[in-house]
Design a protein around this motif. Structure first.
Motif: not given
Length: 186
Positions: A176-177, A180, A183-184
């Motif tokens: 998940d990290l 994330t 994506a950022k």
């Protein structure tokens, strides 16, 4: 002898006066003899046509002088015409030189204006290039800081998660990290 020496100059001084005394038409009269000699001299001159020759020589000399005067007058007129021509050419040359100087000044002023404009454009281009390089460096630094922050955050999160979570939770959280952060960053 002394008497003769004193009388000799007196006799020489009185001799012409004594010779002129008496009848005029006498060969003893010196004035008459000089007159006859002068008349004979003039007669010889006339016989040999000396006055005519003198007249011809004088006429020839007058003709030569007149021709020299005419030639001098012609040369003077030619010299004046030549001087006027040179003065006219000098004025034309001076006018042409003035035009050339004025044209050169105008070109120099135009070149100076163009050089100022070129310098201004060059400075603007360099400023834009410098600003572009600064912006690029800033963006690169921000990206490097974000990448480093993300790497540190991921490493820190890994350690925290590794200590507190089970293996199954760890794997799910890491995925998940990573998603994330990915994506950022992009």
């Amino acid at each position: 002898m002394k008497k003769l020496a004193i009388l000799a100059p007196a006799t020489l001084i009185a001799a012409p006066a004594q010779a002129a005394s008496g009848p005029f038409f006498s060969l003893a009269n010196t004035d008459f003899v000089v007159l006859i000699a002068f008349i004979l001299f003039l007669a010889v001159l006339v016989y040999f046509k000396v006055p005519g020759m003198l007249g011809k020589l004088l006429d020839k000399r007058a003709t030569d002088i007149q021709s020299e005067l005419d030639e001098a007058r012609t040369l003077r007129e030619e010299a004046q015409a030549l001087l006027a021509s040179y003065e006219r050419k000098s004025r034309e040359t001076q006018e042409q030189a003035d035009r050339i100087v004025a044209h050169a000044k105008a070109e120099a002023e135009q070149a100076a204006v163009q050089a100022r404009e070129d310098l201004k454009l060059s400075i603007e281009r360099r400023l834009q290039a410098a600003e572009s390089q600064i912006a690029s460096a800033e963006a690169s630094a921000i990206k490097d800081v974000r990448d480093r922050a993300a790497a540190v955050a991921v490493a820190a999160a890994r350690e925290v998660v590794a200590e507190q979570m089970s293996a199954e939770d760890r794997n799910r959280l890491i995925d998940d990290l990573i998603a994330t952060v990915g994506a950022k960053l992009h």
